[in-house]
Design an enzyme around this catalytic site. Structure first.
Site, PDB file in Angstrom:
ATOM      1  N   GLU A   1      -0.090   4.254  10.450  1.00 30.50           N
ATOM      2  CA  GLU A   1      -1.418   4.094  10.544  1.00 30.50           C
ATOM      3  C   GLU A   1      -1.982   5.273  11.177  1.00 30.50           C
ATOM      4  OE1 GLU A   1      -2.934   2.477   8.456  1.00 30.50           O
ATOM      5  OE2 GLU A   1      -1.349   0.834   7.994  1.00 30.50           O
TER       6      GLU A   1
ATOM      7  N   PHE B   1       0.812  -1.260  -0.070  1.00 27.19           N
ATOM      8  CA  PHE B   1       0.051  -0.164  -0.094  1.00 27.19           C
ATOM      9  C   PHE B   1       0.850   1.269   0.025  1.00 27.19           C
ATOM     10  CE2 PHE B   1      -2.378   3.353   2.445  1.00 27.19           C
ATOM     11  CZ  PHE B   1      -3.581   2.962   1.728  1.00 27.19           C
TER      12      PHE B   1
ATOM     13  N   SER C   1       1.994   6.971   1.741  1.00 21.05           N
ATOM     14  CA  SER C   1       3.199   7.935   2.537  1.00 21.05           C
ATOM     15  C   SER C   1       4.206   8.388   1.703  1.00 21.05           C
ATOM     16  CB  SER C   1       3.725   7.451   3.697  1.00 21.05           C
ATOM     17  OG  SER C   1       2.710   7.177   4.767  1.00 21.05           O
TER      18      SER C   1
ATOM     19  N   PRO D   1       8.235  11.097   1.228  1.00 24.79           N
ATOM     20  CA  PRO D   1       8.821  12.144   1.806  1.00 24.79           C
ATOM     21  C   PRO D   1       8.308  13.479   2.034  1.00 24.79           C
ATOM     22  CG  PRO D   1       9.996  11.129   0.259  1.00 24.79           C
ATOM     23  CD  PRO D   1       8.429  10.523   0.147  1.00 24.79           C
TER      24      PRO D   1
END
Length: 390
Positions: free
Chosen positions: A365, A128, A131, A133
């Protein structure tokens, strides 16, 4: 009626999973700890994992979380939470074959043939990719772009902290397809590794390492677009909220339960200054506080699972459960390590590993701060009434 008593079937499934953990996983803990000390892989290799999955299949545990229409038992969320309780009783990260995140059931029929079904069979590995940088909790501002060129999309950018990113052969990638930092500008894509993305390992404090992913003009056919253009953020949140509410805190329940059992046993057997630790008031209080918090966390997870089974929106509950579970787990492991003293701090016991692995629970998460922010916003703006449970 709100009833937290599990069904006989749920209890039987949980007992089967516990027996598998006791028989197949816990005996491997010492071996993996020794291998880690020697510089080897700290967790299961893919070969070891596949071997355990074969044993699980023989025990009837393959596809335990799969809906009936795909050949699984179609367990409810309460039963799935109880399975997580049992799997969390070991620091060895292991999921039964046929485990896939709920997000993959949202694919269209053609995509299910190419991605969902092979993943259920264990032939494909998923990750998944959200996210980036500089873009962690602020997921609405992803900068990886997907530009339409004819029947294809061209993806460029970076992703970071991706779990299973070094092992996966495909991922769900969230890209900006519309200018502006809003959630409506994000679209999801199914992107195979052989389409051109590259990963590199990021060593972490714990035993579960992450990956940095790079996309340089990776061409993806429109047939691999996941959902409608601009609807990717909603897709991402459906995955994250289930993880926050059930899976992660469920695993934390199991870890706390096992560690507290270890602390009780050690406190009875360890004698200092002529008395077992269990007779000392400060040790008693640490054990009692851990039990109180464990029970509260277990009820929180079961409540969120019950809500999910009733098709109630669990977004608010997910923030509570993830925040509380992460903090309880970190307090319990700290107390348990303290009760064990030097041996708890050593790599000869799984407590030290849990101590490192559980610390990230307050970050990934949905960080503590983001969960508290969401909870307070929901209350202050009147989105959720105070103390609502049903």
């Amino acid at each position: 009626m709100l009833d937290f008593k599990p069904t006989e079937e749920d209890l039987a499934i949980a007992a089967t999973v516990r027996a598998f953990v006791d028989r197949e996983l816990k005996p491997l803990e010492s071996f993996l700890l020794e291998r880690d000390i020697a510089g080897g892989p700290p967790g299961l290799t893919m070969e070891e994992r596949d071997g355990l999955r074969a044993k699980a299949e023989a025990s009837g545990l393959w596809g335990i979380s799969v809906p009936e229409e795909y050949g699984g038992p179609g367990l409810g969320y309460v039963a799935q939470a109880m399975v997580a309780f049992e799997l969390g009783r070991t620091p060895i990260e292991f999921f039964f074959g046929g485990f896939v995140p709920d997000i993959l059931y949202l694919l269209n029929d053609e995509q299910k043939e190419r991605y969902l079904l092979p993943t259920l069979k264990g032939d494909r590995e998923f990750c998944f990719m959200l996210s980036e940088p500089g873009v962690g909790s602020d997921a609405r501002n992803v900068r990886t772009t997907a530009t339409r060129e004819g029947d294809d999309w061209v993806i460029s950018g970076e992703k970071i902290w991706i779990s299973n990113g070094n092992e996966a052969d495909y991922g769900v990638v969230f890209c900006r397809t519309v200018d502006g930092g809003t959630e409506k500008g994000i679209t999801a894509f199914l992107v195979d590794r052989d389409m051109g993305w590259k990963s590199s390992e990021i060593k972490m404090m714990g035993t579960h390492h992450a990956a940095s992913i790079s996309f340089q003009d990776v061409r993806v056919p429109d047939a691999n677009r996941f959902g409608e253009v601009g609807e990717g953020f909603t897709t991402a949140m459906s995955f994250i909220h289930t993880n926050r509410a059930l899976l992660l805190p469920g695993l934390m329940v199991g870890a706390c339960e096992r560690m507290l059992e270890m602390a009780i046993e050690h406190s009875k057997n360890r004698v200092t200054f002529g008395k077992p630790l269990a007779e000392r008031e400060n040790i008693k209080f640490m054990i009692a506080e851990s039990e109180i918090e464990l029970r509260a966390l277990k009820l929180m997870v079961l409540h969120a699972a019950w809500q999910a089974d009733q098709s109630v929106d669990i977004r608010h509950s997910a923030c509570f459960t993830k925040f509380y579970g992460a903090n309880v787990a970190n307090r319990v492991v700290d107390r348990v390590l303290q009760i064990h003293g030097g041996i708890g701090y050593s790599k000869e016991m799984p407590i030290e590993r849990w101590y490192r692995d559980l610390r990230v629970a307050r970050i990934y998460e949905g960080s503590d701060e983001m969960n508290l922010q969401t909870i307070s916003r929901n209350l202050l703006k009147g989105y959720e009434p105070v103390g609502k449970l049903w």
